[in-house]
Design a protein around this motif. Structure first.
Motif, PDB file in Angstrom:
ATOM      1  N   GLN A 512       0.966  -1.174   0.090  1.00  0.00           N
ATOM      2  CA  GLN A 512      -0.096   0.079  -0.111  1.00  0.00           C
ATOM      3  C   GLN A 512       0.862   1.310  -0.013  1.00  0.00           C
ATOM      4  OE1 GLN A 512      -2.389   0.594   3.509  1.00  0.00           O
ATOM      5  NE2 GLN A 512      -4.278   1.274   2.249  1.00  0.00           N
ATOM      6  N   LEU A 516       1.182   4.433  -2.707  1.00  0.00           N
ATOM      7  CA  LEU A 516       0.827   5.816  -2.430  1.00  0.00           C
ATOM      8  C   LEU A 516       1.991   6.567  -2.956  1.00  0.00           C
ATOM      9  CD1 LEU A 516      -0.738   5.382   1.141  1.00  0.00           C
ATOM     10  CD2 LEU A 516      -1.936   6.007  -0.768  1.00  0.00           C
ATOM     11  N   TYR A 532      -1.088   9.875   6.232  1.00  0.00           N
ATOM     12  CA  TYR A 532      -1.541   8.395   5.951  1.00  0.00           C
ATOM     13  C   TYR A 532      -1.373   7.531   7.149  1.00  0.00           C
ATOM     14  CZ  TYR A 532      -2.622   3.726   4.358  1.00  0.00           C
ATOM     15  OH  TYR A 532      -3.190   2.517   4.218  1.00  0.00           O
ATOM     16  N   TRP A 544      -6.468   6.015  -0.093  1.00  0.00           N
ATOM     17  CA  TRP A 544      -5.290   6.662  -1.016  1.00  0.00           C
ATOM     18  C   TRP A 544      -5.877   8.152  -1.236  1.00  0.00           C
ATOM     19  CZ3 TRP A 544      -9.296   4.826  -4.141  1.00  0.00           C
ATOM     20  CH2 TRP A 544      -9.493   5.758  -5.333  1.00  0.00           C
ATOM     21  N   ASP A 546      -4.069  11.984  -3.714  1.00  0.00           N
ATOM     22  CA  ASP A 546      -3.139  12.337  -4.596  1.00  0.00           C
ATOM     23  C   ASP A 546      -3.320  13.613  -5.118  1.00  0.00           C
ATOM     24  OD1 ASP A 546      -1.070  11.493  -6.433  1.00  0.00           O
ATOM     25  OD2 ASP A 546      -2.056   9.744  -7.216  1.00  0.00           O
ATOM     26  N   MET A 573      -6.383  -0.719  -4.999  1.00  0.00           N
ATOM     27  CA  MET A 573      -6.203   0.834  -4.862  1.00  0.00           C
ATOM     28  C   MET A 573      -5.204   1.296  -5.959  1.00  0.00           C
ATOM     29  SD  MET A 573      -3.577   2.795  -3.552  1.00  0.00           S
ATOM     30  CE  MET A 573      -2.806   2.036  -1.885  1.00  0.00           C
ATOM     31  N   ARG A 577      -5.818   4.279  -8.508  1.00  0.00           N
ATOM     32  CA  ARG A 577      -4.890   5.336  -8.397  1.00  0.00           C
ATOM     33  C   ARG A 577      -4.487   5.876  -9.896  1.00  0.00           C
ATOM     34  NH1 ARG A 577       0.522   6.416  -6.753  1.00  0.00           N
ATOM     35  NH2 ARG A 577       0.969   8.528  -6.700  1.00  0.00           N
TER      36      ARG A 577
END
Length: 893
Positions: A512, A516, A532, A544, A546, A573, A577
């Motif tokens: 994860q 990210l 996070y 997530w 961004d 995820m 993303r």
């Protein structure tokens, strides 16, 4: 005709006794009545005589010439009023002055008068002229004490007898009533006795009680009978033997018999008991007790006791087995409540101490603590749990890295996979070899017996559990060894599950974090800070965030959350993303971008479901694993200050104004991603410079003790308190206020402070749809670049602008506008009303056109097309120095 029964004999005897008693009572009553009458007559006679003798004028009357004439009427009147038979007044010598029979006046009084003449009083029963009577004679004295006369008063026995005769019917009637009542009572008693004896005669009753006594004292079961006050009424020979009762026990209270406490308590309580086991000295007695008044009997208790001493060993073993089964049952429910390796080891320690061992030490290999497979050298372990009945044992502390030597029971158990029992540590040189000095302290501390059990699961040794005994004098035995192996087996499985979960959790968190953003791209639209935090109380999730630079100095902010946890959620995820990044390059509006992502999630769901069915899962099971996600996408233009937002089932963003006012703009909710079929809507906001846009996932608001409503309230309060602080400090304050030490869900937080591009950094020109207009526009751009001190970029910018404007005039439609933006890079934008997009192609050597966009692509760092409501915008970005180089913009997309 046979002899009468016991009940009949008892009735006859009672009837005879009653008759005799009634007769004697009647005679006694008659005699008592006569005696009382005579006594009352004597008292009354004395009172009348004294009263008359002391009457006023009595001395004058006696000294008068004719005392009889004066006193005779007075005496007769007093006699009638006082209910006596005579009142006689006489001289001290006894000559009468008065008499009920006047003929007797003047005659001498018959009776004893000498004591009265001397000044005393005479009371007697004497036969006089009126017959036998009870009389009293008192003197009449003068003032100087001389006796001047005598007064006699009396009642005849005939009158007394008449009085008693009048009372005789009442006495006889009372005796008769008493006789009837006594006879009836005797009959009732005889009837009840007949029911109780069942009509048995004396011989039968004698035989019955002889048999009862023989049975009572010959049975091998003790019998005790007590009354309602707790006094012993009966005990047999077996009770005397088992309980050691004294010879005079019968009649004494239970508390005075020195019975075992539990038995005495049961006797006094009177409660019913069935086969209860009670200790008595060296015996083990099975006790039963019932009350005696169940069927109308007298209050009390009957207890029977049976010697079951020979069953003691079996009973103790059964109790020990029960306790061990209970321990194993509790271990199954209390070990492995969490998927944490250390916590699971501590739970084993809590179950084992003090119910099985006085101390326990649990050691695990370091790789196990990290979620990895144990290494080849499992004798090097780290102590993760230590528990005991005391807090100061001389054992290795928690956290100590230990390497067991080969001769120790721990190393032998790890090597062989079997538990090792050391009943006596004082005679165990191999055990002492680990640390002789510490071993000496352990033995001196009182620890005398040890069991070491390897923690094995799925063919691997994870560590070892060491059970130690100190307070219990008996050493561990083979049965204890079996129990310790069972406890260790259950704990090892739970520890291995926690280890595997730790490994998966670590991998999911690592995946994860790798998916990210490791850093935020450089841009001038926002001051951005982010946080996070993966879930600490469960698996890693799919949250997530961004920050994506867009064309025209715009910036997109994204926050999303994939349903579920673990590797699958983290991988999904990453896919979402990446998809958001790809779709953002198309410069799609937020609502259209979410529609594209929704189609992607639906397609992922379909692929997952089909793959699960192919792997043999049912359609229902496959449907349980479908992907779901929420997302919020916002695009901010620092030139106009407008921000367009759309959300797909995601929590509302927070907007903090420059003055500290916190609001949650009401954006259209939109369905979560993956449902399909419903459109998404966008909302436009105007962000004042200095305002903060706060995006987050639901893990920030909700936990086990807080719903989303109270979470929003707390977030509003926290953001208002952090107004004016830099975004990074605001993030820290929000996390500190909103989250616990072990959040149950992932949390993503993005705080962006809006900035505006200065107005002098943006210029625009309208361009007529005439090729001749290109030159004036190019000249205006050159002047503007000179103003911005970008002379080095003039040549490249003129070429790019000439190609884009010419292309718009030739293939587009008016109106045509040119906009030049000086931000972190130099941006040229040409817009027109046509919706057709140009595309890059290679021109042949003989072609007259087709090289314009190719030239733009070579000169600009980036270029592209975005569509608007009015048409399209073709843009190109270049370095401010006019050189072709790979800048930051190529890295962030």
């Amino acid at each position: 005709m046979g002899a009468p029964s016991v009940a009949g004999q008892m009735f006859a005897l009672q009837l005879l006794v009653v008759v005799v008693l009634v007769a004697l009572g009647a005679v006694a009553l008659v005699l008592q009545s006569r005696y009382d009458s005579e006594r009352g007559a004597s008292v009354r006679s004395l009172a009348v005589a004294e009263t008359f003798a002391r009457a006023p004028g009595m001395e004058e009357a006696l000294e008068s010439p004719d005392p009889s004439a004066v006193l005779q009427p007075l005496a007769e009147a007093a006699r009638e009023r006082s209910r006596v038979d005579f009142i006689v007044v006489m001289t001290p010598e006894g000559t009468r002055y008065t008499h009920p029979n006047p003929d007797r006046i003047g005659q001498t009084f018959i009776g004893t008068i000498e004591p009265a003449a001397a000044g005393g009083i005479v009371t007697e029963t004497y036969t006089g002229t009126l017959g036998p009577s009870v009389r009293a004679v008192v003197p009449v004295t003068s003032e100087d004490g001389e006796v001047v006369g005598l007064v006699a008063a009396g009642v005849t026995l005939e009158r007394i007898g008449a009085t008693a005769a009048r009372q005789l019917p009442l006495l006889i009637g009372g005796a008769a009533v008493a006789l009837v009542l006594a006879t009836g009572g005797a009959a009732l008693i005889g009837r009840r006795l007949r029911n109780q004896t069942h009509g048995l005669g004396p011989a039968e009753m004698t035989r019955m009680y002889e048999h009862h006594d023989a049975v009572l004292h010959s049975v091998k079961e003790a019998v005790l009978i007590t009354d309602g006050d707790g006094r012993l009424l009966l005990s047999n020979d077996e009770a005397d033997r088992l309980l050691g009762l004294p010879p005079d026990a019968v009649g004494r209270h239970v508390d005075d018999l020195r019975l075992p406490t539990s038995i005495a308590t049961l006797l006094v309580s009177g409660r019913s008991a069935t086969d209860e086991v009670h200790p008595a000295a060296d015996l083990l007695l099975a006790v039963n007790q019932r009350t005696t008044d169940l069927r109308g009997g007298p209050p009390g208790s009957v207890m029977t006791l049976r010697d079951t001493t020979e069953l003691r060993v079996l009973s103790e073993r059964a109790e020990l087995t029960r306790k061990r089964l209970k321990l194993l049952y509790d271990a199954g429910g209390r070990i492995g409540t969490t998927l944490d390796v250390r916590r699971t080891a501590e739970e084993l320690a809590q179950v084992a101490v003090p119910r099985f061992a006085d101390f326990i030490a649990i050691d695990l290999a370091d790789p196990v603590l990290r979620g990895e497979e144990p290494g080849p050298d499992s004798t090097v372990v780290r102590r993760v749990a230590l528990r005991g009945v005391r807090d100061d044992p001389p054992l290795y502390p928690v956290g100590e890295l230990i390497e067991f030597v080969a001769s120790t029971p721990q190393a032998r158990g790890i090597g062989s996979g079997e538990a090792v029992l050391l009943p006596d540590l004082t005679d165990a040189p191999a055990w002492r070899a680990q640390d002789p000095e510490r071993a000496e302290r352990i033995v001196g501390y009182g620890i005398h017996s040890l069991i070491s059990v390897p923690l094995r699961a799925r063919g691997s040794v994870l560590g070892t559990a060491t059970f130690l005994r100190s307070r219990e004098p008996a050493p561990f035995d083979e049965d204890d060894l079996s129990l310790s192996e069972e406890l260790a087996l259950r704990a090892a499985i739970c520890i291995d599950n926690a280890r595997r979960y730790t490994r998966e959790h670590t991998m999911a968190v690592a995946l994860q974090r790798s998916l990210l953003p490791r850093g935020l791209p450089e841009q001038n639209a926002f001051d951005v800070a982010h946080r996070y935090l993966p879930a600490q109380a469960g698996e890693a999730g799919g949250d997530w965030f961004d920050v994506i630079p867009l064309s025209g100095a715009r910036v997109a902010l994204v926050v999303g959350d994939v349903v579920g946890h673990g590797m699958h959620a983290a991988a999904t995820m990453g896919r979402l993303r990446t998809a958001v990044h790809n779709f953002s390059t198309l410069d799609l509006p937020p609502d259209e971008l979410l529609a594209r992502i929704d189609e992607l999630v639906t397609r992922i769901d379909l692929e997952e479901s089909e793959a699960a069915v192919l792997d043999g899962a049912s359609e229902e099971t496959a449907a349980d694993g479908l992907v779901g996600a929420t997302c919020l996408y916002a695009v901010y233009d620092p030139i106009s200050g407008r921000c367009v937002l759309a959300r797909a089932g995601h929590p509302l963003p927070a907007l903090v104004s420059p003055d500290g006012d916190v609001t949650f703009p009401e954006l259209p909710a939109g369905p979560p991603l993956g449902l399909g079929g419903l459109p998404f809507e966008a909302e436009e906001l105007l962000l004042p410079e200095g305002s903060q846009l706060v995006l987050y996932t639901d893990g920030l608001l909700e936990d086990r003790d807080r719903d989303i409503g109270s979470g929003l309230t707390r977030l509003r309060r926290t953001l208002a308190a952090t107004a004016g602080q830099p975004p990074d400090e605001a993030c820290r304050e929000v996390f500190g206020s909103m989250l616990t030490d072990r959040p149950e869900d992932d949390v993503a937080l993005l705080i962006a402070r809006a900035r505006r591009l200065p107005p002098d950094r943006v210029v625009e020109w309208d361009v007529p749809t005439d090729p001749a207009a290109v030159a004036p526009v190019r000249a205006a751009v050159t002047r503007q670049l000179t103003t911005w001190e970008l002379d080095e970029s003039v040549f490249v910018t003129e070429l790019i602008l000439s190609e884009l404007v010419t292309n718009a005039i030739r293939y587009g439609s008016g109106p045509i506008r040119v906009r030049l933006i000086y931000d972190r890079c130099l941006i040229c934008e040409v817009s027109d009303a046509a919706s057709t997009a140009p595309h890059l192609r290679y021109a042949a050597s003989m072609d007259e056109g087709g090289r314009g966009l190719f030239l733009v692509a070579q000169l600009a760092e980036r270029w592209g097309t975005r569509y608007t409501i009015e048409g399209k915008v073709i843009w190109a970005e270049q370095s401010p120095n006019g050189q072709l180089s790979e800048g930051a913009w190529l890295d962030v997309v």
